[in-house]
Write an enzyme that holds these catalytic residues in place. Sequence first.
Site, mmCIF file in Angstrom:
data_model
loop_
_atom_site.group_PDB
_atom_site.id
_atom_site.type_symbol
_atom_site.label_atom_id
_atom_site.label_comp_id
_atom_site.label_asym_id
_atom_site.label_seq_id
_atom_site.Cartn_x
_atom_site.Cartn_y
_atom_site.Cartn_z
ATOM 1 N N LYS A 46 0.602 -1.171 0.123
ATOM 2 C CA LYS A 46 -0.115 -0.393 0.041
ATOM 3 C C LYS A 46 0.922 1.048 0.100
ATOM 4 O O LYS A 46 0.169 2.176 -0.088
ATOM 5 C CB LYS A 46 -1.055 0.389 1.281
ATOM 6 C CG LYS A 46 -1.667 -0.906 0.848
ATOM 7 C CD LYS A 46 -2.346 -1.884 0.256
ATOM 8 C CE LYS A 46 -3.463 -1.092 -0.571
ATOM 9 N NZ LYS A 46 -3.828 -2.135 -1.873
ATOM 10 N N SER A 47 2.172 0.949 -0.750
ATOM 11 C CA SER A 47 3.053 2.506 -0.058
ATOM 12 C C SER A 47 3.574 3.478 -2.049
ATOM 13 O O SER A 47 3.993 3.816 -1.878
ATOM 14 C CB SER A 47 4.450 1.867 0.005
ATOM 15 O OG SER A 47 4.245 1.795 1.165
ATOM 16 N N TRP A 51 1.757 2.402 -8.936
ATOM 17 C CA TRP A 51 1.822 3.503 -9.319
ATOM 18 C C TRP A 51 3.336 3.506 -9.855
ATOM 19 O O TRP A 51 3.449 3.810 -11.050
ATOM 20 C CB TRP A 51 1.441 4.752 -8.388
ATOM 21 C CG TRP A 51 1.611 5.736 -8.460
ATOM 22 C CD1 TRP A 51 1.785 7.104 -10.276
ATOM 23 C CD2 TRP A 51 1.928 7.329 -7.942
ATOM 24 N NE1 TRP A 51 1.941 8.108 -10.405
ATOM 25 C CE2 TRP A 51 2.136 8.573 -8.302
ATOM 26 C CE3 TRP A 51 1.530 7.238 -6.149
ATOM 27 C CZ2 TRP A 51 2.175 9.665 -8.367
ATOM 28 C CZ3 TRP A 51 2.232 8.794 -5.543
ATOM 29 C CH2 TRP A 51 2.009 9.906 -6.929
ATOM 30 N N PHE A 79 4.929 -9.998 -9.780
ATOM 31 C CA PHE A 79 4.755 -9.495 -8.293
ATOM 32 C C PHE A 79 5.746 -11.422 -8.165
ATOM 33 O O PHE A 79 4.345 -12.031 -7.978
ATOM 34 C CB PHE A 79 3.563 -9.627 -7.871
ATOM 35 C CG PHE A 79 2.955 -9.689 -6.901
ATOM 36 C CD1 PHE A 79 4.525 -8.941 -5.525
ATOM 37 C CD2 PHE A 79 2.164 -9.853 -6.053
ATOM 38 C CE1 PHE A 79 4.369 -8.981 -4.120
ATOM 39 C CE2 PHE A 79 1.933 -9.969 -4.403
ATOM 40 C CZ PHE A 79 2.784 -9.440 -3.439
ATOM 41 N N HIS A 106 7.454 -7.292 -1.955
ATOM 42 C CA HIS A 106 7.255 -6.885 -1.033
ATOM 43 C C HIS A 106 8.376 -7.268 0.303
ATOM 44 O O HIS A 106 7.741 -6.996 1.346
ATOM 45 C CB HIS A 106 5.575 -6.816 -0.381
ATOM 46 C CG HIS A 106 4.594 -6.023 -1.069
ATOM 47 N ND1 HIS A 106 4.616 -4.703 -1.574
ATOM 48 C CD2 HIS A 106 3.448 -6.362 -1.348
ATOM 49 C CE1 HIS A 106 3.715 -4.643 -2.260
ATOM 50 N NE2 HIS A 106 2.553 -5.518 -2.602
ATOM 51 N N ARG A 128 6.038 5.287 2.119
ATOM 52 C CA ARG A 128 5.364 5.814 1.973
ATOM 53 C C ARG A 128 4.426 6.054 3.941
ATOM 54 O O ARG A 128 5.101 4.703 4.188
ATOM 55 C CB ARG A 128 3.437 5.025 1.646
ATOM 56 C CG ARG A 128 2.300 5.986 1.580
ATOM 57 C CD ARG A 128 1.606 5.293 1.177
ATOM 58 N NE ARG A 128 0.192 6.664 0.927
ATOM 59 C CZ ARG A 128 -1.441 5.875 0.350
ATOM 60 N NH1 ARG A 128 -1.034 5.014 -0.368
ATOM 61 N NH2 ARG A 128 -1.918 7.061 0.666
ATOM 62 N N SER A 136 -4.764 2.553 3.888
ATOM 63 C CA SER A 136 -4.965 2.441 2.808
ATOM 64 C C SER A 136 -5.290 0.687 2.534
ATOM 65 O O SER A 136 -5.923 -0.171 2.596
ATOM 66 C CB SER A 136 -3.855 2.280 2.008
ATOM 67 O OG SER A 136 -3.886 2.211 0.383
ATOM 68 N N PHE A 140 -7.771 -2.361 2.294
ATOM 69 C CA PHE A 140 -7.284 -4.056 1.527
ATOM 70 C C PHE A 140 -7.337 -4.432 1.831
ATOM 71 O O PHE A 140 -7.711 -5.898 1.200
ATOM 72 C CB PHE A 140 -6.033 -3.578 0.440
ATOM 73 C CG PHE A 140 -4.980 -4.265 -0.100
ATOM 74 C CD1 PHE A 140 -5.911 -4.601 -1.312
ATOM 75 C CD2 PHE A 140 -4.384 -5.616 -0.284
ATOM 76 C CE1 PHE A 140 -5.360 -5.027 -2.621
ATOM 77 C CE2 PHE A 140 -3.788 -5.945 -1.300
ATOM 78 C CZ PHE A 140 -4.060 -6.088 -2.218
ATOM 79 N N TYR A 191 6.210 8.193 -1.248
ATOM 80 C CA TYR A 191 5.253 8.357 -1.657
ATOM 81 C C TYR A 191 5.077 10.342 -1.904
ATOM 82 O O TYR A 191 4.058 10.250 -2.609
ATOM 83 C CB TYR A 191 3.920 7.556 -1.508
ATOM 84 C CG TYR A 191 2.520 7.659 -1.160
ATOM 85 C CD1 TYR A 191 2.445 7.249 -2.613
ATOM 86 C CD2 TYR A 191 1.611 8.760 -1.085
ATOM 87 C CE1 TYR A 191 0.807 6.618 -3.281
ATOM 88 C CE2 TYR A 191 0.357 9.011 -1.619
ATOM 89 C CZ TYR A 191 -0.099 7.645 -2.616
ATOM 90 O OH TYR A 191 -1.304 7.829 -2.849
ATOM 91 N N SER A 226 -1.423 9.775 -13.309
ATOM 92 C CA SER A 226 -1.495 10.591 -12.497
ATOM 93 C C SER A 226 -2.829 9.373 -12.108
ATOM 94 O O SER A 226 -3.548 8.385 -12.495
ATOM 95 C CB SER A 226 -2.521 11.671 -13.083
ATOM 96 O OG SER A 226 -3.046 11.262 -13.838
ATOM 97 N N GLY A 257 -5.907 8.195 -2.513
ATOM 98 C CA GLY A 257 -5.077 8.325 -3.201
ATOM 99 C C GLY A 257 -4.307 9.227 -3.603
ATOM 100 O O GLY A 257 -3.686 10.463 -4.031
#
Length: 293
Positions: A46-47, A51, A79, A106, A128, A136, A140, A191, A226, A257
């Site tokens: 979640k960091s 993106w 992944f 991760h 982050r 987040s 999730f 982030y 974006s 975000g």
Amino acid sequence: MGVEVVGEELGSLHGIPLFKTFIEVWPQVEAFQAQPDDLLVSTYPKSGTTWLSEILDIIYQDGSVEKCQRDAIYNRVPFLEYKEPGMPSGVELLEKTPSPRLVTTHLPVQLLPKSFCDKNCKVIYMARNPKDVVVSYYYFYQMAKTHPDPGTLAEFLETFMAGKVAYGSWYEHVQGWWEKKQEKQLLYLFYEDMKKDPWQEVQKILRFLGKEMAEEMVERILHHTSFQEMKKNPSANYNSVPTALMDHSISPFLRKGIIGDWKNHFTVAQNERFNQHYQKHMMGSDLHFQMEA
Ligand code: A3P
């Protein structure tokens, strides 16, 4: 009719809480043969993994939006330690991915397969702030069905602080990778910096990769990556994952975000407790996080 996936309790891999399906394929992951031109994208969950992956893929595709639509993000940038029944494992996907490959993980630094160091692969780490990470992660845990039941946010905050969520302690993760910076070709990003000045951060990435790009190309990359664009992009927004595994009606993968959504979730008391815990665990570290926009 879809198969219902029920989140099992996490197993433990060398003391790190992790999905049992990932632990089953661990020997494959540990023996993974990296190639010198692999680029590893490493994050705590979640960091901003997705993106950063999208930014890197479009850089690798020389700014071509069309080429980035060739497949879903989790197939374009596999992944590493992933495994779900009936799906190819991360390692299997990577074996079919043409070089130069982008790889996400991760894993905490001490579990990184040895081959990445032996081959001196470049790494980009993105961190982050933990308050936004935990919020987040809470959403999730609910939408990605392989996770155990997170309980209430108050309960999940305790689980997170105790390092009992998948991938373990956030503190150890961000600090472990920060220390790795001394000895490795590692670019450490935040982030919050990427949100505040994506132009500058993309320039850092380009320098790190030894690439040059025309200004208008960089503009195109920033537009394409974006939040608003990625949210409606089927090859970046995870909508292609079966609902049994990810239920976007509970919470979309690209949720908000923003920096500071924790303020909409933490009580004053929870924030004070979190701050105390944070100070204790970050004491002596020169790593600093921006908790606000
Ligand atoms: P929120 O849940 O706070 O919205 P990861 O990819 O590591 O799982 O991280 C997911 C988080 O990154 C989510 O945070 C998601 O919305 C956010 N994110 C994904 N793409 C983004 C983008 N282009 N800009 C800003 N945040 C983004």
